[in-house]
Write a protein that holds these residues in place. Structure first.
Motif, PDB file in Angstrom:
ATOM      1  N   THR A 119      35.243 -12.485 -10.040  1.00 46.19           N
ATOM      2  CA  THR A 119      34.441 -13.215 -10.889  1.00 46.19           C
ATOM      3  C   THR A 119      34.948 -13.643 -11.971  1.00 46.19           C
ATOM      4  OG1 THR A 119      35.344 -11.859 -12.150  1.00 46.19           O
ATOM      5  CG2 THR A 119      33.126 -10.746 -10.415  1.00 46.19           C
ATOM      6  N   PRO A 120      33.772 -14.457 -12.550  1.00 46.64           N
ATOM      7  CA  PRO A 120      34.377 -14.791 -13.655  1.00 46.64           C
ATOM      8  C   PRO A 120      34.743 -14.054 -14.459  1.00 46.64           C
ATOM      9  CG  PRO A 120      31.894 -15.458 -13.832  1.00 46.64           C
ATOM     10  CD  PRO A 120      32.618 -14.775 -12.363  1.00 46.64           C
ATOM     11  N   GLY A 121      35.500 -14.295 -15.530  1.00 50.19           N
ATOM     12  CA  GLY A 121      35.561 -13.636 -17.450  1.00 50.19           C
ATOM     13  C   GLY A 121      37.420 -12.427 -16.855  1.00 50.19           C
ATOM     14  N   PRO A 122      37.840 -12.380 -17.881  1.00 50.73           N
ATOM     15  CA  PRO A 122      39.333 -11.496 -17.979  1.00 50.73           C
ATOM     16  C   PRO A 122      38.794 -10.719 -16.857  1.00 50.73           C
ATOM     17  CG  PRO A 122      37.575 -10.940 -19.548  1.00 50.73           C
ATOM     18  CD  PRO A 122      36.748 -12.220 -19.329  1.00 50.73           C
ATOM     19  N   LEU A 123      40.045 -10.422 -16.549  1.00 47.80           N
ATOM     20  CA  LEU A 123      40.926  -9.321 -15.036  1.00 47.80           C
ATOM     21  C   LEU A 123      40.462  -8.412 -15.632  1.00 47.80           C
ATOM     22  CD1 LEU A 123      41.658 -10.414 -12.631  1.00 47.80           C
ATOM     23  CD2 LEU A 123      43.597  -8.992 -12.642  1.00 47.80           C
ATOM     24  N   ILE A 124      40.119  -7.808 -16.792  1.00 48.06           N
ATOM     25  CA  ILE A 124      40.132  -6.723 -17.680  1.00 48.06           C
ATOM     26  C   ILE A 124      38.903  -5.810 -17.479  1.00 48.06           C
ATOM     27  CG2 ILE A 124      39.145  -6.598 -19.741  1.00 48.06           C
ATOM     28  CD1 ILE A 124      42.117  -4.081 -18.945  1.00 48.06           C
ATOM     29  N   LEU A 125      38.059  -6.552 -16.486  1.00 45.30           N
ATOM     30  CA  LEU A 125      36.368  -5.839 -15.995  1.00 45.30           C
ATOM     31  C   LEU A 125      36.769  -5.080 -14.767  1.00 45.30           C
ATOM     32  CD1 LEU A 125      34.178  -9.527 -16.683  1.00 45.30           C
ATOM     33  CD2 LEU A 125      34.045  -7.523 -17.602  1.00 45.30           C
ATOM     34  N   VAL A 126      38.136  -5.275 -14.510  1.00 46.83           N
ATOM     35  CA  VAL A 126      38.194  -3.911 -13.747  1.00 46.83           C
ATOM     36  C   VAL A 126      37.844  -2.519 -13.866  1.00 46.83           C
ATOM     37  CG1 VAL A 126      40.401  -3.738 -13.934  1.00 46.83           C
ATOM     38  CG2 VAL A 126      39.630  -3.434 -11.412  1.00 46.83           C
ATOM     39  N   THR A 127      38.082  -2.287 -15.308  1.00 49.77           N
ATOM     40  CA  THR A 127      37.646  -1.352 -16.141  1.00 49.77           C
ATOM     41  C   THR A 127      36.078  -0.329 -16.143  1.00 49.77           C
ATOM     42  OG1 THR A 127      37.202  -2.265 -18.315  1.00 49.77           O
ATOM     43  CG2 THR A 127      39.973  -1.740 -17.492  1.00 49.77           C
ATOM     44  N   GLN A 128      35.543  -1.653 -16.174  1.00 47.40           N
ATOM     45  CA  GLN A 128      33.492  -2.054 -15.420  1.00 47.40           C
ATOM     46  C   GLN A 128      33.580  -1.011 -14.759  1.00 47.40           C
ATOM     47  OE1 GLN A 128      31.945  -5.292 -15.860  1.00 47.40           O
ATOM     48  NE2 GLN A 128      30.064  -3.989 -15.668  1.00 47.40           N
ATOM     49  N   PHE A 129      34.647  -1.288 -12.962  1.00 46.28           N
ATOM     50  CA  PHE A 129      34.215  -1.023 -12.138  1.00 46.28           C
ATOM     51  C   PHE A 129      34.502   0.650 -12.462  1.00 46.28           C
ATOM     52  CE2 PHE A 129      36.566  -0.140  -8.276  1.00 46.28           C
ATOM     53  CZ  PHE A 129      35.532  -0.275  -7.138  1.00 46.28           C
ATOM     54  N   VAL A 130      35.701   0.966 -12.802  1.00 51.70           N
ATOM     55  CA  VAL A 130      36.279   2.461 -13.045  1.00 51.70           C
ATOM     56  C   VAL A 130      34.932   2.730 -13.629  1.00 51.70           C
ATOM     57  CG1 VAL A 130      37.649   4.017 -14.154  1.00 51.70           C
ATOM     58  CG2 VAL A 130      38.602   1.532 -13.152  1.00 51.70           C
ATOM     59  N   GLY A 131      34.593   2.508 -14.648  1.00 49.58           N
ATOM     60  CA  GLY A 131      33.370   2.930 -15.695  1.00 49.58           C
ATOM     61  C   GLY A 131      32.385   3.303 -15.362  1.00 49.58           C
ATOM     62  N   PHE A 132      31.721   2.584 -13.817  1.00 48.44           N
ATOM     63  CA  PHE A 132      30.402   3.085 -13.071  1.00 48.44           C
ATOM     64  C   PHE A 132      30.957   3.886 -11.907  1.00 48.44           C
ATOM     65  CE2 PHE A 132      28.157   1.450  -9.331  1.00 48.44           C
ATOM     66  CZ  PHE A 132      26.923   1.066  -9.726  1.00 48.44           C
ATOM     67  N   LEU A 133      31.921   3.968 -10.997  1.00 47.56           N
ATOM     68  CA  LEU A 133      31.964   4.553 -10.242  1.00 47.56           C
ATOM     69  C   LEU A 133      31.870   5.849 -11.038  1.00 47.56           C
ATOM     70  CD1 LEU A 133      34.617   3.508  -7.919  1.00 47.56           C
ATOM     71  CD2 LEU A 133      31.829   3.387  -7.915  1.00 47.56           C
ATOM     72  N   ALA A 134      32.607   6.210 -11.943  1.00 42.97           N
ATOM     73  CA  ALA A 134      33.017   7.513 -12.750  1.00 42.97           C
ATOM     74  C   ALA A 134      31.463   8.106 -13.420  1.00 42.97           C
ATOM     75  CB  ALA A 134      33.901   7.493 -13.582  1.00 42.97           C
ATOM     76  N   ALA A 135      30.461   7.210 -13.656  1.00 43.85           N
ATOM     77  CA  ALA A 135      29.327   7.614 -14.403  1.00 43.85           C
ATOM     78  C   ALA A 135      28.158   8.065 -13.452  1.00 43.85           C
ATOM     79  CB  ALA A 135      28.785   6.652 -15.142  1.00 43.85           C
ATOM     80  N   TRP A 136      28.569   6.907 -11.789  1.00 43.32           N
ATOM     81  CA  TRP A 136      27.416   7.104 -10.993  1.00 43.32           C
ATOM     82  C   TRP A 136      27.967   8.979 -10.362  1.00 43.32           C
ATOM     83  CZ3 TRP A 136      24.417   3.903  -7.868  1.00 43.32           C
ATOM     84  CH2 TRP A 136      23.810   4.207  -6.703  1.00 43.32           C
ATOM     85  N   ARG A 137      29.047   9.118 -10.021  1.00 44.11           N
ATOM     86  CA  ARG A 137      29.289   9.943  -9.144  1.00 44.11           C
ATOM     87  C   ARG A 137      29.396  11.280 -10.036  1.00 44.11           C
ATOM     88  NH1 ARG A 137      34.406   7.394  -6.375  1.00 44.11           N
ATOM     89  NH2 ARG A 137      33.467   6.760  -4.830  1.00 44.11           N
ATOM     90  N   ASP A 138      28.585  11.536 -11.296  1.00 49.42           N
ATOM     91  CA  ASP A 138      28.636  12.229 -12.202  1.00 49.42           C
ATOM     92  C   ASP A 138      27.537  12.097 -13.166  1.00 49.42           C
ATOM     93  OD1 ASP A 138      28.661  15.142 -13.991  1.00 49.42           O
ATOM     94  OD2 ASP A 138      31.016  14.491 -14.750  1.00 49.42           O
ATOM     95  N   ALA A 139      26.116  12.093 -12.431  1.00 56.75           N
ATOM     96  CA  ALA A 139      25.137  11.506 -13.668  1.00 56.75           C
ATOM     97  C   ALA A 139      24.606  12.099 -14.063  1.00 56.75           C
ATOM     98  CB  ALA A 139      24.011  10.523 -12.192  1.00 56.75           C
ATOM     99  N   ALA A 140      24.135  13.607 -13.753  1.00 57.29           N
ATOM    100  CA  ALA A 140      23.505  14.543 -15.766  1.00 57.29           C
ATOM    101  C   ALA A 140      23.644  14.457 -16.243  1.00 57.29           C
ATOM    102  CB  ALA A 140      23.778  15.875 -14.338  1.00 57.29           C
ATOM    103  N   PRO A 141      22.259  14.230 -17.491  1.00 52.45           N
ATOM    104  CA  PRO A 141      21.200  14.540 -17.337  1.00 52.45           C
ATOM    105  C   PRO A 141      20.575  13.139 -16.450  1.00 52.45           C
ATOM    106  CG  PRO A 141      21.236  13.809 -19.322  1.00 52.45           C
ATOM    107  CD  PRO A 141      22.422  14.259 -18.503  1.00 52.45           C
TER     108      PRO A 141
END
Length: 440
Positions: A291-313
């Motif tokens: 992706t373009p932009g800073p490599l620290i965007l990998v944190t976004q991937f972690v936040g995405f998966l964390a919330a996806w797997r514990d979505a309630a409510p």
């Protein structure tokens, strides 16, 4: 001679609209990690448009290296601030991040929808092998630049041992390096070989204190706002609170960029919070490399998966969207805080020997951190099972070696170090190799 820019002329002053168009262009074209992104900004702002002179650009770049967070994004923010004040810095900083964040969100969505498919696992096996080679290359480059003295090499070795052998916390390693570097710069400056600051008059302070205080108050409130909202509506037990608190902490200690904090982030995300499986951190870094932009965007991937797997409510998609936005917020709001607070003092900070020594030591420690990350990636890429020795460190199970991963890693190292191929073609070739080995 003709055809060369006249560096004696004052830099041009663009309109705000013209500058925004340039920031957006850079945001969509800033592939290749911080080195490529800084080179792109130098060509656009110094060589082609002549909005910033060479010495000012390099001075600002040195300043940004002293700050936690992605130096290329902070350099873009500083250039915007210098050209058009607060609104310029905000526009430049946001446009450096938003294009890559949009792409990363789309790729993360595809990742969770395709998870579990054989071809998808084979594709990402090639990506992991490529990422292993990229991380080792980063290790070699940073070591060559940072380890100038035996003292700094000792800090790097101690950092590696602290993480790999004793599993000490990453923030402890960073703070220890800061203290050692500060002390050495004050009492044993020869151990550091610091480059002295240029002579000359310092700019008058005048309103610098007021600007800095205003920036700290504003951006601290911006940084904390979503956490206050989460606390009031969902409470401290919700995954979004954990995401925001963890990545806020990471934003303060992330000297050296994404590679430096990745092993610590992986350890906490996998073992501490249970957000990710071990191999998924390498997958996320592979996506961030594309992706373009800073490599620290990998944190976004972690936040995405964390919330996806514990979505309630929420539904998984809504939770993942909120997790992505929150991660971006608490990762990059501090970057704006650092720039807007410290920019008025850039010339004075350049002359603070203790600070320069502290950050030189942190850069040396980052070499050890990335060495530990390289080891972590190698273990989780080349072996299917990882055990734990009696003294508490991870060791591979020899019988679980993945021959396909080994072959792909050899291919990646040859392409990167011998052929000197670019990151995007490297990822594409290794991904294709993973598919071929799987179907073969």
């Amino acid at each position: 001679m003709t055809g060369l820019p006249d560096q004696t002329l004052a830099p041009a002053q663009p309109s705000f609209a013209e500058a925004v168009r340039a920031y957006a262009r850079i945001g969509w074209l800033s592939f290749g990690g911080p080195a490529g992104q800084i080179a792109l900004m130098h060509r656009e702002f110094v060589d082609d448009r002549r909005w910033v002179d060479e010495s000012t650009f390099l001075h600002a770049l040195n300043f940004c290296h002293l700050l936690p967070g992605p130096e290329a994004q902070q350099l873009a923010t500083w250039i915007g601030w210098r050209l058009h004040g607060f609104r310029g810095g905000l526009a430049a900083g946001l446009l450096f991040v938003v294009p890559g964040a949009l792409v990363m969100f789309g790729l993360s969505t595809l990742y969770v929808l395709a998870a579990g498919l054989d071809w998808f696992a084979a594709l990402f096996l090639g990506i992991k092998a490529a990422v292993l080679a990229v991380v080792v290359q980063a290790l070699i480059r940073i070591a060559g630049r940072a380890l100038k003295t035996p003292f700094l090499r000792g800090i790097a070795a101690a950092s590696f041992a602290a993480l790999a052998l004793f599993a000490l916390p990453f923030p402890f390693v960073v703070l220890s390096a800061l203290l050692l570097g500060w002390a050495a710069a004050r009492w044993r400056p020869g151990w550091m070989k610091l480059v002295p600051a240029k002579a000359g008059l310092l700019p008058p302070a005048r309103s610098a204190w007021r600007q800095s205080l205003s920036a700290v108050l504003l951006w601290s409130a911006v940084w904390a706002a979503p956490m206050v909202l989460i606390l009031a509506t969902l409470g401290r037990g919700h995954v979004l609170w954990d995401i925001g608190a963890f990545f806020s902490q990471l934003a303060v200690v992330s000297f050296g960029g994404a590679y430096a904090v990745l092993a610590y982030m992986a350890q906490e995300a996998v073992s501490g919070f249970g957000w990710l499986h071990p191999g998924e951190m390498a997958d996320g870094l592979g996506l961030a490399e594309t992706t373009p932009g800073p490599l620290i965007l990998v944190t976004q991937f972690v936040g995405f998966l964390a919330a996806w797997r514990d979505a309630a409510p929420f539904t998984p998609f809504v939770a993942a969207l909120l997790g992505s936005l929150l991660t971006l917020w608490v990762t990059f709001a501090p970057c704006f805080l650092w720039i807007f607070a410290f920019a008025p003092w850039i010339d004075r900070l350049e002359r603070a020997a203790g600070l320069k020594g502290a950050l030189a030591a942190v850069t040396a420690a980052v070499v050890g951190v990335i060495a530990n990350l390289s080891l972590w990636f190698a273990l989780h890429t080349l072996f299917r099972r990882i055990g734990r020795a009696s003294w508490g460190i991870d060791v591979p199970v020899p019988s679980s070696m993945d021959l396909s991963a080994v072959l792909l890693a050899i291919l990646a190292f040859v392409l990167l170090f011998r052929v000197r191929i670019g990151i995007i073609p490297l990822l594409a070739i290794c991904s294709a190799g993973g598919l071929l080995l799987d179907f073969g």
